[in-house]
Design an enzyme around this catalytic site. Structure first.
Site, short mmCIF file in Angstrom:
data_model
loop_
_atom_site.label_atom_id
_atom_site.label_comp_id
_atom_site.label_asym_id
_atom_site.label_seq_id
_atom_site.Cartn_x
_atom_site.Cartn_y
_atom_site.Cartn_z
N GLY A 145 -37.03 -56.79 -30.98
CA GLY A 145 -36.25 -56.60 -32.19
C GLY A 145 -37.03 -56.77 -33.48
O GLY A 145 -36.71 -56.16 -34.50
N GLU B 18 -38.59 -63.04 -36.90
CA GLU B 18 -37.44 -62.68 -36.06
C GLU B 18 -36.58 -61.62 -36.75
O GLU B 18 -36.56 -61.50 -37.97
CB GLU B 18 -36.56 -63.93 -35.83
CG GLU B 18 -36.66 -64.50 -34.43
CD GLU B 18 -36.02 -63.64 -33.33
OE1 GLU B 18 -35.97 -62.41 -33.45
OE2 GLU B 18 -35.59 -64.23 -32.34
N ASP B 19 -35.87 -60.87 -35.93
CA ASP B 19 -34.93 -59.90 -36.47
C ASP B 19 -33.65 -60.60 -36.94
O ASP B 19 -33.27 -60.52 -38.10
CB ASP B 19 -34.60 -58.81 -35.43
CG ASP B 19 -34.24 -59.37 -34.05
OD1 ASP B 19 -34.20 -60.61 -33.89
OD2 ASP B 19 -34.00 -58.57 -33.14
N ASP C 113 -28.62 -65.53 -34.28
CA ASP C 113 -27.20 -65.52 -33.91
C ASP C 113 -26.81 -66.95 -33.58
O ASP C 113 -26.49 -67.74 -34.47
CB ASP C 113 -27.03 -64.55 -32.73
CG ASP C 113 -25.58 -64.29 -32.37
OD1 ASP C 113 -24.69 -64.68 -33.14
OD2 ASP C 113 -25.33 -63.68 -31.32
N LYS D 135 -26.56 -65.05 -38.82
CA LYS D 135 -25.08 -65.14 -38.79
C LYS D 135 -24.74 -66.63 -38.85
O LYS D 135 -24.67 -67.29 -37.81
CB LYS D 135 -24.54 -64.56 -37.48
CG LYS D 135 -24.88 -63.09 -37.25
CD LYS D 135 -24.31 -62.65 -35.89
CE LYS D 135 -24.81 -61.29 -35.49
NZ LYS D 135 -24.43 -60.96 -34.10
N PHE E 92 -21.30 -57.96 -34.26
CA PHE E 92 -22.47 -57.37 -33.59
C PHE E 92 -22.99 -56.19 -34.41
O PHE E 92 -22.28 -55.24 -34.68
CB PHE E 92 -22.14 -56.92 -32.17
CG PHE E 92 -23.38 -56.68 -31.35
CD1 PHE E 92 -24.06 -57.75 -30.78
CD2 PHE E 92 -23.89 -55.41 -31.20
CE1 PHE E 92 -25.23 -57.55 -30.06
CE2 PHE E 92 -25.06 -55.20 -30.48
CZ PHE E 92 -25.72 -56.26 -29.91
N VAL E 93 -24.25 -56.29 -34.83
CA VAL E 93 -24.84 -55.27 -35.70
C VAL E 93 -26.01 -54.58 -35.02
O VAL E 93 -26.63 -55.14 -34.11
CB VAL E 93 -25.30 -55.88 -37.05
CG1 VAL E 93 -24.12 -56.37 -37.85
CG2 VAL E 93 -26.31 -57.00 -36.83
N ASP F 185 -30.76 -53.68 -31.38
CA ASP F 185 -30.25 -52.66 -30.47
C ASP F 185 -28.92 -53.03 -29.85
O ASP F 185 -28.50 -54.19 -29.87
CB ASP F 185 -31.25 -52.45 -29.32
CG ASP F 185 -31.20 -53.60 -28.31
OD1 ASP F 185 -31.32 -54.77 -28.73
OD2 ASP F 185 -31.02 -53.32 -27.11
N ARG G 104 -32.27 -49.01 -32.37
CA ARG G 104 -33.36 -49.76 -33.01
C ARG G 104 -33.99 -48.96 -34.14
O ARG G 104 -34.48 -49.51 -35.11
CB ARG G 104 -34.45 -50.10 -31.99
CG ARG G 104 -34.10 -51.16 -30.98
CD ARG G 104 -35.36 -51.65 -30.28
NE ARG G 104 -35.10 -52.28 -29.00
CZ ARG G 104 -34.73 -53.54 -28.84
NH1 ARG G 104 -34.58 -54.31 -29.90
NH2 ARG G 104 -34.52 -54.05 -27.66
P1 IMP Z 1 -29.66 -66.13 -30.49
O1 IMP Z 1 -30.53 -66.85 -29.50
O2 IMP Z 1 -28.22 -66.21 -30.11
O3 IMP Z 1 -29.91 -66.56 -31.91
O4 IMP Z 1 -29.99 -64.60 -30.34
C1 IMP Z 1 -31.11 -64.03 -30.90
C2 IMP Z 1 -31.39 -62.67 -30.33
O5 IMP Z 1 -30.21 -62.01 -29.84
C3 IMP Z 1 -31.93 -61.74 -31.40
O6 IMP Z 1 -33.33 -61.84 -31.51
C4 IMP Z 1 -31.45 -60.38 -30.96
O7 IMP Z 1 -32.36 -59.83 -30.05
C5 IMP Z 1 -30.15 -60.66 -30.24
N1 IMP Z 1 -28.98 -60.46 -31.13
C6 IMP Z 1 -28.20 -61.42 -31.68
N2 IMP Z 1 -27.23 -60.89 -32.43
C7 IMP Z 1 -27.40 -59.56 -32.37
C8 IMP Z 1 -26.70 -58.44 -32.97
O8 IMP Z 1 -25.73 -58.56 -33.73
N3 IMP Z 1 -27.20 -57.20 -32.66
C9 IMP Z 1 -28.25 -57.01 -31.84
N4 IMP Z 1 -28.93 -58.01 -31.27
C10 IMP Z 1 -28.51 -59.27 -31.54
#
Ligand code: IMP
Length: 183
Positions: free
Chosen positions: A48, A103-104, A107, A135, A156-157, A163, A169
């Protein structure tokens, strides 16, 4: 790919490519200042963060090194599993290096909190995070993030590296995915 190419799949365009470009310059200026006299190692989280890494690194005016890690993510779903697995590790030694994780999106923050601890455990001099999106309402663990592009709603974006099931992407903007695409 432009938003108009996938208009029926998006309920809203949240952040435009112009807004991302402008914010990237601001973040880069801040990073240039904070790391003056040092040469950080940018660690991009595949897949990402490819777009963020590409644009942010080129907006910097200082020397940096770049390396990549791949960790397990959501697969075809839209919810975090909380399980982090390293699929591809760094090729560089991070011992006594100033590491900036790129990081992208944050979440739940589970992926990042794992990565931060992991890199600190390898003896990095410092570990900071630059994430283009966050978020705040989804955060499940306390997480200090030094550089954030945009705080966005808990939806979810897709786009700009993000993606759904491998797609979107290459969308230039970031938009909210319409439920009919994943339900
Ligand atoms: P976390 O561990 O829950 O913070 O998730 C992080 C990873 O989940 C990111 O690096 C993304 O690859 C994926 N992710 C989280 N939210 C989204 C979203 O809204 N769209 C797409 N990928 C997401």
């Amino acid at each position: 790919m432009d938003s108009s190419d996938v208009a029926p799949d998006l309920t809203e365009i949240l952040v435009t490519q112009e807004q991302i470009a402008a914010r990237t310059l601001e973040l880069a200026a801040q990073i240039d200042t904070d790391y003056a006299g040092r040469e950080p190692l940018l660690v991009g989280v595949l897949n990402g963060a490819v777009m963020v890494m590409s644009d942010l690194s080129r907006a910097l005016h200082m020397h940096v090194r770049m390396d990549w890690m791949a960790v397990s993510s959501y697969g075809a779903g839209t919810k975090s599993s909380g399980v982090v697995r390293i699929l591809k590790d760094l090729t560089s030694d991070v011992h006594e290096r100033d590491v900036l994780i790129v990081e992208d999106i944050i979440d739940t923050g589970l992926t990042l909190s794992y990565l931060i601890e992991n890199l600190k455990g390898r003896g990095a001099a410092s570990v900071e995070v630059a994430a283009m999106f966050r978020k705040p309402d989804a955060l499940a663990v306390p997480l200090e993030v030094k550089y954030v592009g945009f705080d966005i709603p808990n939806q979810f974006v897709v786009g700009y590296g993000l993606d759904f099931d491998g797609r979107y992407r290459n969308l230039r903007d970031v938009g909210i995915l319409a439920p009919h695409v994943y339900s």
